[in-house]
Design a protein around this motif. Sequence first.
Motif, PDB file in Angstrom:
ATOM      1  N   UNK A 119      29.871  42.150  38.135  1.00  0.00           N
ATOM      2  CA  UNK A 119      31.315  42.383  38.107  1.00  0.00           C
ATOM      3  C   UNK A 119      31.594  43.828  38.477  1.00  0.00           C
ATOM      4  N   UNK A 120      32.357  43.987  39.527  1.00  0.00           N
ATOM      5  CA  UNK A 120      32.690  45.316  40.046  1.00  0.00           C
ATOM      6  C   UNK A 120      34.197  45.385  40.198  1.00  0.00           C
ATOM      7  N   UNK A 121      34.791  46.441  39.649  1.00  0.00           N
ATOM      8  CA  UNK A 121      36.245  46.592  39.769  1.00  0.00           C
ATOM      9  C   UNK A 121      36.587  48.004  40.174  1.00  0.00           C
ATOM     10  N   UNK A 122      37.701  48.140  40.854  1.00  0.00           N
ATOM     11  CA  UNK A 122      38.152  49.489  41.191  1.00  0.00           C
ATOM     12  C   UNK A 122      39.635  49.479  41.429  1.00  0.00           C
ATOM     13  N   UNK A 123      40.200  50.668  41.507  1.00  0.00           N
ATOM     14  CA  UNK A 123      41.619  50.735  41.837  1.00  0.00           C
ATOM     15  C   UNK A 123      41.896  51.991  42.647  1.00  0.00           C
ATOM     16  N   UNK A 124      43.055  52.006  43.229  1.00  0.00           N
ATOM     17  CA  UNK A 124      43.435  53.138  44.070  1.00  0.00           C
ATOM     18  C   UNK A 124      44.945  53.286  44.038  1.00  0.00           C
ATOM     19  N   UNK A 125      45.387  54.536  43.961  1.00  0.00           N
ATOM     20  CA  UNK A 125      46.807  54.807  44.119  1.00  0.00           C
ATOM     21  C   UNK A 125      46.907  55.829  45.246  1.00  0.00           C
ATOM     22  N   UNK A 126      47.524  55.435  46.337  1.00  0.00           N
ATOM     23  CA  UNK A 126      47.525  56.333  47.496  1.00  0.00           C
ATOM     24  C   UNK A 126      48.744  56.087  48.364  1.00  0.00           C
ATOM     25  N   UNK A 127      49.256  57.168  48.947  1.00  0.00           N
ATOM     26  CA  UNK A 127      50.443  57.065  49.803  1.00  0.00           C
ATOM     27  C   UNK A 127      50.034  56.680  51.232  1.00  0.00           C
ATOM     28  N   UNK A 128      49.732  55.397  51.426  1.00  0.00           N
ATOM     29  CA  UNK A 128      49.411  54.927  52.773  1.00  0.00           C
ATOM     30  C   UNK A 128      50.682  54.954  53.619  1.00  0.00           C
ATOM     31  N   UNK A 129      50.557  55.399  54.877  1.00  0.00           N
ATOM     32  CA  UNK A 129      51.720  55.282  55.763  1.00  0.00           C
ATOM     33  C   UNK A 129      52.019  53.798  55.992  1.00  0.00           C
ATOM     34  N   UNK A 130      53.256  53.472  56.208  1.00  0.00           N
ATOM     35  CA  UNK A 130      53.657  52.072  56.384  1.00  0.00           C
ATOM     36  C   UNK A 130      52.815  51.413  57.469  1.00  0.00           C
ATOM     37  N   UNK A 181      34.971  42.459  42.881  1.00  0.00           N
ATOM     38  CA  UNK A 181      34.083  41.388  43.317  1.00  0.00           C
ATOM     39  C   UNK A 181      33.339  40.919  42.072  1.00  0.00           C
ATOM     40  N   UNK A 182      33.127  39.618  41.976  1.00  0.00           N
ATOM     41  CA  UNK A 182      32.510  39.096  40.761  1.00  0.00           C
ATOM     42  C   UNK A 182      31.725  37.831  41.063  1.00  0.00           C
ATOM     43  N   UNK A 183      30.605  37.730  40.374  1.00  0.00           N
ATOM     44  CA  UNK A 183      29.857  36.470  40.365  1.00  0.00           C
ATOM     45  C   UNK A 183      29.281  36.386  38.950  1.00  0.00           C
ATOM     46  N   UNK A 184      30.021  35.690  38.087  1.00  0.00           N
ATOM     47  CA  UNK A 184      29.656  35.722  36.666  1.00  0.00           C
ATOM     48  C   UNK A 184      29.210  34.350  36.160  1.00  0.00           C
ATOM     49  N   UNK A 185      28.806  33.505  37.070  1.00  0.00           N
ATOM     50  CA  UNK A 185      28.304  32.182  36.683  1.00  0.00           C
ATOM     51  C   UNK A 185      26.962  32.369  35.990  1.00  0.00           C
ATOM     52  N   UNK A 186      26.908  32.025  34.721  1.00  0.00           N
ATOM     53  CA  UNK A 186      25.692  32.303  33.954  1.00  0.00           C
ATOM     54  C   UNK A 186      24.591  31.270  34.112  1.00  0.00           C
ATOM     55  N   UNK A 187      24.731  30.375  35.038  1.00  0.00           N
ATOM     56  CA  UNK A 187      23.658  29.394  35.250  1.00  0.00           C
ATOM     57  C   UNK A 187      22.596  29.920  36.202  1.00  0.00           C
ATOM     58  N   UNK A 188      22.883  31.037  36.840  1.00  0.00           N
ATOM     59  CA  UNK A 188      21.846  31.584  37.719  1.00  0.00           C
ATOM     60  C   UNK A 188      21.945  33.101  37.806  1.00  0.00           C
ATOM     61  N   UNK A 189      20.803  33.750  37.975  1.00  0.00           N
ATOM     62  CA  UNK A 189      20.816  35.204  38.128  1.00  0.00           C
ATOM     63  C   UNK A 189      20.974  35.543  39.604  1.00  0.00           C
ATOM     64  N   UNK A 190      21.440  36.766  39.799  1.00  0.00           N
ATOM     65  CA  UNK A 190      21.599  37.286  41.152  1.00  0.00           C
ATOM     66  C   UNK A 190      20.736  38.531  41.252  1.00  0.00           C
TER      67      UNK A 190
END
Lengths: 152, 289
Positions: free
Chosen positions: B162-173, B258-267
């Motif tokens: 499980x990977x998470x992130x965020x961003x606050x940025x003034x992108x031009x239109x 991005x996430x792959x949290x199905x506990x029936x198999x390892x990654x």
Amino acid sequence: MSSSEERKLILKSSDNEEFVVKESSAVQCLTIKNLVEDRCVSDPIPLANVDSKILALVIEFMEKHAETTLSNSEKKEFDVEFVKKPFDDLLELILAANYLDFRELMDVLCNTCAKQMENWSVEEVREKFNIQNDYTVEEEKAARAENPWAFE
Amino acid sequence: MGGGFSALANEKNIVTHPSNPNLGDLPESCIALILSCLEPSEICKLARLNKTFHQSSFADVVWESKLPENHQILVKKLFSVEESSERLSKKEIFSRLCRPIRFSGDTKEVWLEKGRRGICVAISWKGMKITGIDDRRYWTHISTDESRFHTIAYLQQMWWLEVEGNLEFEFPAGNYSLFFRLQIGRTSKRAGWRIVSDLEQVHGWNIKPVKFQLELSNGQHTTSNCYLNEAAGKWMHYHVGDFVVENSYIPTKLKFSMAQIDCTHTKAGLCLDSVFIFPSESMKQLKQF
């Protein structure tokens, strides 16, 4: 709209030729537009820096672009043909467009000149357009090292 | 009669009309307009023609249209306090923005694409929240020159990705696309060759897909489910989704995961570098890095 209702202006070239134009076309030139708005219009308006040959071309462009019945693509087609002129004429037109502050004409001409200059080496451009190199050897070396970021 | 007009002509400082005008005779303002039609590399090259061209190349009008419309906000946000208080020319601003600028404690990077004038952002894994990242049973951190941040995170083995992130940025239109930069398998350099190592450890990616998500504070939301079944040892950009920015003057707030949290198999056997955000038109130009 009948032509008699249209306000007309008389433009006089540096070699004393007079051209009658519609005011609505002529005000695309901000220099002329300012005169009209400030009510400083003399009759005729003398354009000391534009000769008749160039003024005729400017007027041709001016009137085409003032035509409301033409689409943008038709105007673009006209522009493509309009700029097929000897380079010297294009330069004179740039000077005239600058003097008259005619932005639309200026943009078309500058774009054309730019396209003729791009993708040549500095030496080739100098030769092609007869540009004097007024740098010393050291100055030129320094200039060559400037702006590496632009070439990354 | 015409008195007002000749005064106007003097004000414009017009060069006395030469009989055979030469490109080098044009006033600086005209040369600047010609240069403004060209790409940055051409402008800087032609600035070497002569001193007038050189001088003209510094004019703001040459660089103004190449800057994003909200460049003043970006200057305030990204440049140092001293720099942003100076009156920087448009050329200086352009040249600074073209080179990647780190922000957010060095975990994020932004730059302006010279050709397409789009703003691009890269976010290192170090700027993301990753479950178990500090547990060396699961993740190792590897220094490498294959990342613009010089570091990647390698997943040895885990049930819960499980990977998470965020961003606050003034992108031009404009329209933007967000990608995760990932590689199946680990690589190392041996005698100058790049080889895939520990390939036998790689498993779990073709059982269930990985779920990628992108969410904006204004409600835009995309989800994509993707099997990470590309060849090992190759960096890939996995497309999460696209978003539209309408206002250049307010910050865009987004979250991605991005996430792959199905506990029936390892990654196992995944390299995570970063998230990239590009203008959508640039997608075709996506390079390996």
